[in-house]
Design a protein around this motif. Structure first.
Motif, mmCIF file in Angstrom:
data_model
loop_
_atom_site.group_PDB
_atom_site.id
_atom_site.type_symbol
_atom_site.label_atom_id
_atom_site.label_comp_id
_atom_site.label_asym_id
_atom_site.label_seq_id
_atom_site.Cartn_x
_atom_site.Cartn_y
_atom_site.Cartn_z
ATOM 1 N N TYR A 140 0.904 -1.100 -0.131
ATOM 2 C CA TYR A 140 0.045 -0.149 -0.055
ATOM 3 C C TYR A 140 1.109 1.605 -0.192
ATOM 4 O O TYR A 140 1.628 1.399 1.157
ATOM 5 N N THR A 381 3.593 0.698 -5.580
ATOM 6 C CA THR A 381 3.011 -0.393 -4.551
ATOM 7 C C THR A 381 4.817 -0.605 -4.042
ATOM 8 O O THR A 381 4.852 -1.842 -3.348
ATOM 9 N N ARG A 394 -1.331 -1.234 -10.179
ATOM 10 C CA ARG A 394 -2.296 -1.453 -9.953
ATOM 11 C C ARG A 394 -3.664 -0.668 -10.334
ATOM 12 O O ARG A 394 -3.668 0.212 -11.069
#
Length: 428
Positions: A140, A381, A394
């Motif tokens: 994240y 990421t 992503r």
């Protein structure tokens, strides 16, 4: 479908000419499509509009214990809200503090407190020569932004379908006292969608860190965010496992209703041991007299209990599931057999992870942008925005409408084809 890797140079050049013509047609449409972040779409936000009606000026805004939610006090959150969130975060209410709307803010605050005042009597991190965090990748981007902001050195830890490489985690944590934490998204991990196996959870709980102020930052962001109501993975509860392993203080567990109710007006919580809570409250009593109890009461009266949340999340799933399946179907149609990419098929969460050929991700995202499709920047990421293989992308299907999502995904697949052929031609 024949693999591009089996094409001759002439066949690749011919295919590239056709694809570029298709791309030019999309460019001429002047599109503005955004798949950069996992934002709930308007239809999802509408699911919670009834929350605006559960309280009014004529309502009794008192808790079950008589506390007036309009006034000061109740540092840890009203009891009925703690009970509601405890069912989501899967631990007893007495282990929870209710905060404001953002769990990200709670994580930032937890790191900041450790920097300035240490953890349960340990040396404040700002006084140490070096502080390090382990970062499962892909991961994240906002987690990594927090640790980068505080100048904490981040160390990549590879993940597989079961979670982080625990052999590496165990080795690093047990030998380096400068390692103070690890970021984790255990269920429907952002961005890969993986779910940690029970073995991985047990190995986390059994860690023997060299630093006594080491903590696992367990971001339980997607615990109830299932796409398939009949296929919901269950993982072991980390606080309980740590207690059984003799490490009761080793975890900070975070959650929020940001993608359950309203992202800007939800409630966040932190669950941890009673010892950690006592340490945290020393700072919290200086910081605030109490968070928004009216909003806490609003959530309780709207959802009522875990069954109410589950019913609500089924409605979210009914909106999200067709979008995820659309993206997966288009990727299957356009790319299966070409041997130029792989992608995840998650059972929940908000993202699909796509892996290009090494060295293609940044070019794919740039090409999408030139065609009006905005995606999360390449490298996001990974810590420091540096993807060693330049291959991870992503995909966030939630926000665009169905028609826009279809167009955006086809442009994405087309961009993957073009950039993959350009790469392969360099080796012909």
């Amino acid at each position: 479908m024949k693999s591009y890797k089996e094409f001759t140079k002439e066949e690749l050049e011919k295919e590239l000419e056709v694809l570029r013509a298709q791309y030019k047609q999309y460019q001429e449409l002047g599109l503005e499509l955004n798949m950069a972040r996992g934002k709930p779409c308007p239809e999802q936000l509408n699911l919670s509009m009834g929350m605006m009606d559960v309280l009014s000026s004529s309502e009794d805004l008192s808790c079950e214990d008589g506390t007036d939610c309009r006034n000061y006090g109740v540092l840890e959150g009203i009891e009925e809200c703690k009970e509601l969130l405890s069912s989501v975060i899967e631990c007893p209410p007495e282990n929870i503090i209710i905060y404001g709307n953002s769990s990200l803010s709670v994580m930032f605050e937890t790191v900041a407190r450790s920097m300035t005042h240490g953890v349960m009597g340990s040396t404040p991190w700002c006084k140490l020569e070096k502080v390090k965090f382990l970062c499962p990748v892909p991961g994240y981007d906002r987690h990594f932004a927090i640790t980068e902001y505080f100048g904490i050195e981040m160390i990549n830890v590879p993940t597989n379908e079961n979670g982080p490489d625990m052999d590496l985690v165990e080795k690093l944590v047990s030998t380096d006292p400068a390692i103070k934490g690890i970021w984790c998204v255990p269920k429907y991990s952002n961005p890969s969608g993986i779910v940690y196996s029970n073995e991985v959870v047990k190995r986390f709980a059994a860690l023997r860190p060299a630093a006594r102020d080491f903590r696992i930052y367990w971001d339980n962001a997607y615990s109830v965010h299932h796409l398939y109501p009949d296929n919901q993975p269950v993982i072991l509860e980390i606080l309980d496992e740590c207690r059984k392993a003799g490490n009761p203080d080793m975890v900070y567990k975070f959650s929020s209703t940001s993608k359950i109710s309203f992202p800007g007006s939800g409630i966040a919580c932190l669950a941890t041991s009673l010892n950690n809570l006592a340490d945290i409250k020393k700072q919290l009593t200086i910081q605030t007299i109490g968070h928004d109890k009216v909003n806490q009461l609003r959530h309780v009266r709207f959802f009522k209990d875990l069954d109410g949340i589950k019913a609500h999340m089924k409605k979210h799933a009914d909106i999200l599931r067709p979008k995820f399946e659309l993206v997966e179907r288009i990727l299957d149609e356009e790319l299966t057999g070409l041997d130029i990419g792989t992608w995840s098929k998650p059972l929940g969460g908000y993202f699909i992870m796509f892996n290009t050929l090494h060295g293609c991700a940044a070019h794919v995202i740039s090409r999408c942008k030139k065609c009006g499709v905005v995606m999360t920047p390449a490298g996001s990421t990974y810590p420091y925005h540096k993807d060693p293989s330049d291959s991870d992308i992503r995909i966030a299907p939630s926000y665009p409408c169905y028609q826009d999502l279809e167009t955006a995904t086809r442009i994405f697949a087309l961009s993957v084809k073009i950039e993959s052929i350009k790469l392969l031609l360099r080796y012909c």
